[in-house]
Write an enzyme that holds these catalytic residues in place. Structure first.
Site, PDB file in Angstrom:
ATOM      1  CD  GLU A   1      -4.122   7.248  -4.345  1.00  0.00           C
ATOM      2  OE1 GLU A   1      -3.171   7.609  -3.697  1.00  0.00           O
ATOM      3  OE2 GLU A   1      -3.929   6.923  -5.452  1.00  0.00           O
TER       4      GLU A   1
ATOM      5  CG  ASP B   1       3.778   8.603   3.151  1.00  0.00           C
ATOM      6  OD1 ASP B   1       3.482   8.186   2.177  1.00  0.00           O
ATOM      7  OD2 ASP B   1       3.051   8.362   4.215  1.00  0.00           O
TER       8      ASP B   1
ATOM      9  CE1 TYR C   1       1.153   5.376  -6.659  1.00  0.00           C
ATOM     10  CE2 TYR C   1      -1.093   5.705  -5.616  1.00  0.00           C
ATOM     11  CZ  TYR C   1       0.050   6.132  -6.025  1.00  0.00           C
ATOM     12  OH  TYR C   1       0.594   7.356  -5.746  1.00  0.00           O
TER      13      TYR C   1
END
Length: 283
Positions: free
Chosen positions: A61, A72, A187
């Site tokens: 990725e 994040d 995911y």
């Protein structure tokens, strides 16, 4: 099982499906990494990217740096900001992808990030350039299924996998919507919160994977909170692949000088650590 809501989709590159088939034949789970494109600078970032397959990585990725990455944690956010400060752009990120594909024709490469830089670049132009660069899929964390017409469906029509995220709070009622146009793999975000702030626990993941498999035949990759080879081993025993991101970009950070410049051997130190992690998927 997951289904699409549109027609006219083009065949994808096949690299993701081929890699998971290879892993199944080998009787093991896969190991994927996240790195931010251009971190800590273009040349060092490219050296790290090109070295990942030889370090034992099955899938990559590649982060598209963005100034406001809402999902994040501090480590990945700092990596993106380092890259932007060093002059990374979407054009350079796609150039890195092309350079990677020239050297590694078979390793799946997925771009991961946020919609704003893609929108600014231009969706049609982006998809054309992504396809030409040999990118296999996209993970765009801030586009929900309700916005599939923005990017997901055009990507599928262009022959690019669109990979969706599922979380511990994605219940059985919501999952069919999340999975409807997902392709390549699912995911699964194993923890609540942002990246790099908690450590993974295998038992809750095992139950979550069992539930996800009732809804999809796609491979399931698990990320967030994985930092050691032992954790990679545990997760690949219950999921199709494990992904490590924050711990790797932390290793980049620890090999920079006081001015944020890479120390001699920075790329090698990062790749040596990646090789240690990759061993967990092979034991």
């Amino acid at each position: 099982m997951a289904e699409t809501m549109d027609t006219g989709f083009q065949p994808d590159s096949g690299r993701i499906a081929a890699r998971f088939a290879k892993l199944k034949a080998e009787g093991r789970g896969g190991f994927s990494t996240f790195v931010s494109a251009g971190d800590p600078d273009y040349d060092t970032g490219l050296e790290i990217l090109l070295g990942l397959p030889d370090a034992g990585v099955d899938m990559i990725e590649l982060g598209m740096p963005f100034t406001d990455p809402m999902a994040d944690g501090p480590a990945v956010e700092a990596a993106g900001l380092r890259a932007l400060k060093a002059g990374q752009t979407m054009t350079k990120t796609l150039a890195m992808a092309r350079a990677f594909r020239d050297v590694h024709p078979d390793t799946p490469l997925v771009l991961m990030g946020y919609y704003n830089p893609i929108y600014s670049y231009g969706v049609d132009r982006f998809l054309t350039d992504v396809k030409a660069a040999g990118v296999d899929g996209l993970i765009v964390v801030d586009l929900p299924p309700e916005e599939d017409k923005e990017l997901c469906l055009p990507a599928l029509r262009a022959g690019i996998n669109f990979i969706r995220l599922a979380t511990p709070t994605t219940d059985d009622h919501r999952l069919p919507t999340v999975l409807r146009n997902t392709s390549g793999f699912v995911y699964y975000i194993s923890i609540l919160g942002i990246t790099g702030t908690k450590e993974i626990q295998a038992d809750p993941v095992r139950g979550a994977i069992t539930r996800l498999r009732r809804h999809t035949d796609l491979p399931i990759m698990v990320g967030f909170g994985i930092r050691t080879a032992e954790q990679v081993r545990e997760i690949t025993q219950v999921a199709d692949a494990a992904v490590v991101g924050s711990a790797i970009v932390d290793r980049v950070r620890s090999n920079l000088d006081a001015d944020g410049k890479p120390l001699p051997g920075c790329a090698k130190a990062v790749l040596d650590y990646v090789a240690e992690l990759a061993a967990g998927a092979r034991n």
